[in-house]
Scaffold this motif. Structure first.
Motif, PDB file in Angstrom:
ATOM      1  N   SER A 143      58.399 -46.144 -11.765  1.00 27.40           N
ATOM      2  CA  SER A 143      59.309 -46.302 -12.900  1.00 27.40           C
ATOM      3  C   SER A 143      60.425 -45.255 -12.903  1.00 27.40           C
ATOM      4  CB  SER A 143      58.544 -46.262 -14.224  1.00 27.40           C
ATOM      5  OG  SER A 143      58.015 -44.982 -14.452  1.00 27.40           O
ATOM      6  N   SER A 144      60.230 -44.133 -12.233  1.00 29.98           N
ATOM      7  CA  SER A 144      61.257 -43.086 -12.219  1.00 29.98           C
ATOM      8  C   SER A 144      62.068 -43.062 -10.924  1.00 29.98           C
ATOM      9  CB  SER A 144      60.622 -41.719 -12.449  1.00 29.98           C
ATOM     10  OG  SER A 144      59.832 -41.351 -11.334  1.00 29.98           O
ATOM     11  N   ALA A 145      61.706 -43.876  -9.937  1.00 30.58           N
ATOM     12  CA  ALA A 145      62.383 -43.873  -8.636  1.00 30.58           C
ATOM     13  C   ALA A 145      63.685 -44.659  -8.724  1.00 30.58           C
ATOM     14  CB  ALA A 145      61.469 -44.455  -7.565  1.00 30.58           C
ATOM     15  N   ILE A 146      64.776 -43.928  -8.871  1.00 33.92           N
ATOM     16  CA  ILE A 146      66.092 -44.538  -9.032  1.00 33.92           C
ATOM     17  C   ILE A 146      67.055 -43.895  -8.045  1.00 33.92           C
ATOM     18  CG2 ILE A 146      68.015 -44.890 -10.645  1.00 33.92           C
ATOM     19  CD1 ILE A 146      65.909 -44.671 -12.899  1.00 33.92           C
ATOM     20  N   GLY A 147      67.912 -44.694  -7.457  1.00 36.61           N
ATOM     21  CA  GLY A 147      68.921 -44.174  -6.535  1.00 36.61           C
ATOM     22  C   GLY A 147      68.302 -43.477  -5.340  1.00 36.61           C
ATOM     23  N   ASP A 148      68.953 -42.418  -4.895  1.00 39.07           N
ATOM     24  CA  ASP A 148      68.457 -41.683  -3.721  1.00 39.07           C
ATOM     25  C   ASP A 148      67.506 -40.551  -4.065  1.00 39.07           C
ATOM     26  OD1 ASP A 148      69.200 -42.841  -1.321  1.00 39.07           O
ATOM     27  OD2 ASP A 148      71.215 -42.009  -1.398  1.00 39.07           O
ATOM     28  N   ALA A 149      67.165 -40.400  -5.328  1.00 39.41           N
ATOM     29  CA  ALA A 149      66.278 -39.308  -5.729  1.00 39.41           C
ATOM     30  C   ALA A 149      64.827 -39.556  -5.343  1.00 39.41           C
ATOM     31  CB  ALA A 149      66.377 -39.064  -7.228  1.00 39.41           C
ATOM     32  N   GLY A 150      64.446 -40.814  -5.097  1.00 41.35           N
ATOM     33  CA  GLY A 150      63.059 -41.100  -4.753  1.00 41.35           C
ATOM     34  C   GLY A 150      62.127 -40.631  -5.849  1.00 41.35           C
ATOM     35  N   ALA A 151      61.145 -39.826  -5.492  1.00 42.20           N
ATOM     36  CA  ALA A 151      60.157 -39.334  -6.458  1.00 42.20           C
ATOM     37  C   ALA A 151      60.536 -37.970  -7.037  1.00 42.20           C
ATOM     38  CB  ALA A 151      58.791 -39.241  -5.791  1.00 42.20           C
ATOM     39  N   ARG A 152      61.703 -37.469  -6.708  1.00 42.11           N
ATOM     40  CA  ARG A 152      62.102 -36.111  -7.105  1.00 42.11           C
ATOM     41  C   ARG A 152      61.961 -35.862  -8.608  1.00 42.11           C
ATOM     42  NH1 ARG A 152      67.626 -35.530  -5.403  1.00 42.11           N
ATOM     43  NH2 ARG A 152      66.707 -35.746  -3.342  1.00 42.11           N
ATOM     44  N   THR A 153      62.445 -36.784  -9.428  1.00 42.06           N
ATOM     45  CA  THR A 153      62.385 -36.606 -10.884  1.00 42.06           C
ATOM     46  C   THR A 153      60.944 -36.533 -11.361  1.00 42.06           C
ATOM     47  OG1 THR A 153      64.472 -37.764 -11.147  1.00 42.06           O
ATOM     48  CG2 THR A 153      63.087 -37.586 -13.103  1.00 42.06           C
ATOM     49  N   TYR A 154      60.112 -37.423 -10.860  1.00 42.22           N
ATOM     50  CA  TYR A 154      58.710 -37.439 -11.264  1.00 42.22           C
ATOM     51  C   TYR A 154      58.018 -36.145 -10.842  1.00 42.22           C
ATOM     52  CZ  TYR A 154      53.976 -39.129 -12.085  1.00 42.22           C
ATOM     53  OH  TYR A 154      52.698 -39.286 -12.553  1.00 42.22           O
ATOM     54  N   LEU A 155      58.243 -35.721  -9.611  1.00 44.43           N
ATOM     55  CA  LEU A 155      57.597 -34.515  -9.096  1.00 44.43           C
ATOM     56  C   LEU A 155      58.044 -33.269  -9.860  1.00 44.43           C
ATOM     57  CD1 LEU A 155      57.845 -35.213  -5.261  1.00 44.43           C
ATOM     58  CD2 LEU A 155      55.835 -35.496  -6.729  1.00 44.43           C
ATOM     59  N   ALA A 156      59.334 -33.205 -10.190  1.00 43.79           N
ATOM     60  CA  ALA A 156      59.874 -32.029 -10.874  1.00 43.79           C
ATOM     61  C   ALA A 156      59.248 -31.846 -12.252  1.00 43.79           C
ATOM     62  CB  ALA A 156      61.381 -32.143 -10.995  1.00 43.79           C
ATOM     63  N   GLY A 157      58.848 -32.930 -12.880  1.00 43.62           N
ATOM     64  CA  GLY A 157      58.298 -32.828 -14.219  1.00 43.62           C
ATOM     65  C   GLY A 157      56.799 -32.691 -14.276  1.00 43.62           C
ATOM     66  N   HIS A 158      56.164 -32.466 -13.133  1.00 46.36           N
ATOM     67  CA  HIS A 158      54.707 -32.444 -13.101  1.00 46.36           C
ATOM     68  C   HIS A 158      54.132 -31.077 -12.769  1.00 46.36           C
ATOM     69  CE1 HIS A 158      51.664 -35.430 -13.691  1.00 46.36           C
ATOM     70  NE2 HIS A 158      52.628 -36.322 -13.675  1.00 46.36           N
ATOM     71  N   ALA A 159      53.375 -30.530 -13.705  1.00 51.25           N
ATOM     72  CA  ALA A 159      52.714 -29.241 -13.485  1.00 51.25           C
ATOM     73  C   ALA A 159      51.610 -29.345 -12.442  1.00 51.25           C
ATOM     74  CB  ALA A 159      52.142 -28.712 -14.796  1.00 51.25           C
ATOM     75  N   ALA A 160      51.108 -30.565 -12.217  1.00 49.74           N
ATOM     76  CA  ALA A 160      50.001 -30.751 -11.274  1.00 49.74           C
ATOM     77  C   ALA A 160      50.450 -30.729  -9.813  1.00 49.74           C
ATOM     78  CB  ALA A 160      49.299 -32.080 -11.562  1.00 49.74           C
ATOM     79  N   LEU A 161      51.750 -30.699  -9.573  1.00 48.39           N
ATOM     80  CA  LEU A 161      52.257 -30.709  -8.201  1.00 48.39           C
ATOM     81  C   LEU A 161      51.805 -29.454  -7.457  1.00 48.39           C
ATOM     82  CD1 LEU A 161      54.057 -31.981  -5.993  1.00 48.39           C
ATOM     83  CD2 LEU A 161      55.943 -30.633  -6.948  1.00 48.39           C
ATOM     84  N   ALA A 162      51.181 -29.672  -6.301  1.00 51.54           N
ATOM     85  CA  ALA A 162      50.740 -28.570  -5.447  1.00 51.54           C
ATOM     86  C   ALA A 162      51.570 -28.556  -4.171  1.00 51.54           C
ATOM     87  CB  ALA A 162      49.264 -28.728  -5.101  1.00 51.54           C
ATOM     88  N   LEU A 163      51.929 -27.376  -3.715  1.00 51.78           N
ATOM     89  CA  LEU A 163      52.634 -27.229  -2.447  1.00 51.78           C
ATOM     90  C   LEU A 163      51.637 -26.808  -1.385  1.00 51.78           C
ATOM     91  CD1 LEU A 163      55.901 -25.346  -3.501  1.00 51.78           C
ATOM     92  CD2 LEU A 163      55.562 -27.801  -3.157  1.00 51.78           C
ATOM     93  N   VAL A 164      51.728 -27.429  -0.227  1.00 47.63           N
ATOM     94  CA  VAL A 164      50.872 -27.091   0.908  1.00 47.63           C
ATOM     95  C   VAL A 164      51.783 -26.635   2.041  1.00 47.63           C
ATOM     96  CG1 VAL A 164      49.262 -27.989   2.622  1.00 47.63           C
ATOM     97  CG2 VAL A 164      49.064 -28.703   0.232  1.00 47.63           C
ATOM     98  N   GLU A 165      51.625 -25.389   2.448  1.00 43.54           N
ATOM     99  CA  GLU A 165      52.488 -24.831   3.482  1.00 43.54           C
ATOM    100  C   GLU A 165      52.272 -25.540   4.811  1.00 43.54           C
ATOM    101  OE1 GLU A 165      55.394 -23.006   5.240  1.00 43.54           O
ATOM    102  OE2 GLU A 165      54.999 -22.606   3.119  1.00 43.54           O
ATOM    103  N   CYS A 166      53.365 -25.999   5.421  1.00 41.89           N
ATOM    104  CA  CYS A 166      53.315 -26.701   6.704  1.00 41.89           C
ATOM    105  C   CYS A 166      54.277 -26.101   7.721  1.00 41.89           C
ATOM    106  CB  CYS A 166      53.645 -28.179   6.502  1.00 41.89           C
ATOM    107  SG  CYS A 166      52.409 -29.085   5.564  1.00 41.89           S
ATOM    108  N   GLY A 167      54.956 -25.023   7.346  1.00 37.49           N
ATOM    109  CA  GLY A 167      55.945 -24.420   8.223  1.00 37.49           C
ATOM    110  C   GLY A 167      55.394 -23.915   9.539  1.00 37.49           C
ATOM    111  N   ASP A 168      54.094 -23.675   9.604  1.00 36.62           N
ATOM    112  CA  ASP A 168      53.493 -23.212  10.855  1.00 36.62           C
ATOM    113  C   ASP A 168      53.199 -24.355  11.821  1.00 36.62           C
ATOM    114  OD1 ASP A 168      51.527 -24.085   8.964  1.00 36.62           O
ATOM    115  OD2 ASP A 168      49.964 -23.087  10.140  1.00 36.62           O
ATOM    116  N   VAL A 169      53.279 -25.623  11.348  1.00 39.79           N
ATOM    117  CA  VAL A 169      52.947 -26.754  12.218  1.00 39.79           C
ATOM    118  C   VAL A 169      54.037 -27.824  12.262  1.00 39.79           C
ATOM    119  CG1 VAL A 169      50.454 -26.464  11.981  1.00 39.79           C
ATOM    120  CG2 VAL A 169      51.682 -27.955  10.369  1.00 39.79           C
TER     121      VAL A 169
END
Length: 185
Positions: A143-169
């Motif tokens: 419902s929030s996926a509009i234009g080129d933003a994809g899931a960005r709006t939904y993710l930005a508003g979510h405290a449950a979002l976790a980041l998993v470091e992948c820069g080493d792989v």
């Protein structure tokens, strides 16, 4: 899920059809998803859908986002709708123009797969792709996926979002232009 529906205007053709080391980016990305443990794999097509479809390996479900020209949001909505008929607990969303993403990064995110997952790859602490979206979030993302933003709006508003470091792989560099593709090589 692989989003591969864009026209690639800055590239001069759809990025799904662009080759890197003799392999089309769409096949490279699908191989990474499969090697990382994704099953089933759905690819969302749009621009030049018939040409891209000829490059797909057996066992990959292709769906066409009829409204692909609207942007990434249309492809994301179409892909999540296609996964509704599966028993998948989560959808790992990957973009066709990220050849530096590896199977190891995909597997690292999939390890967090659950219906309530909301996990994003990070590179030196900066959010990137792929993104793992648990089934419980699919309706909200669609419902929030509009234009080129994809899931960005939904993710930005979510405290449950976790980041998993992948820069080493993996590398987060996208290839939107011929120059970026040349630098990636």
């Amino acid at each position: 899920m692989l989003l591969a529906g864009g026209a690639g205007r800055r590239m001069g053709r759809p990025k799904a059809l662009v080759e890197l080391d003799g392999e089309p980016l769409v096949r490279r990305a699908l191989r990474v998803l499969a090697e990382g443990g994704c099953a089933p794999v759905v690819v969302v097509l749009g621009a030049e859908a018939d040409a891209v479809r000829t490059l797909l390996p057996a066992g990959v479900e292709a769906v066409v986002a009829d409204d692909w020209a609207e942007g990434m949001g249309a492809s994301l909505r179409t892909g999540l709708a296609a996964l509704e008929h599966t028993e998948s607990a989560a959808a790992l969303v990957h973009l066709v123009d990220l050849p530096g993403v590896t199977a190891a990064a995909v597997a690292r995110l999939l390890a967090h797969g659950s219906p309530d997952a909301l996990v994003r790859a990070a590179y030196a602490g900066r959010p990137g792709h792929p993104v793992l979206i648990g089934r419980e979030h699919w309706a909200g993302v669609r419902s929030s996926a509009i234009g080129d933003a994809g899931a960005r709006t939904y993710l930005a508003g979510h405290a449950a979002l976790a980041l998993v470091e992948c820069g080493d792989v993996a590398r987060p560099d996208d290839v939107d232009t011929p120059g970026q593709l040349a630098r990636f090589r």
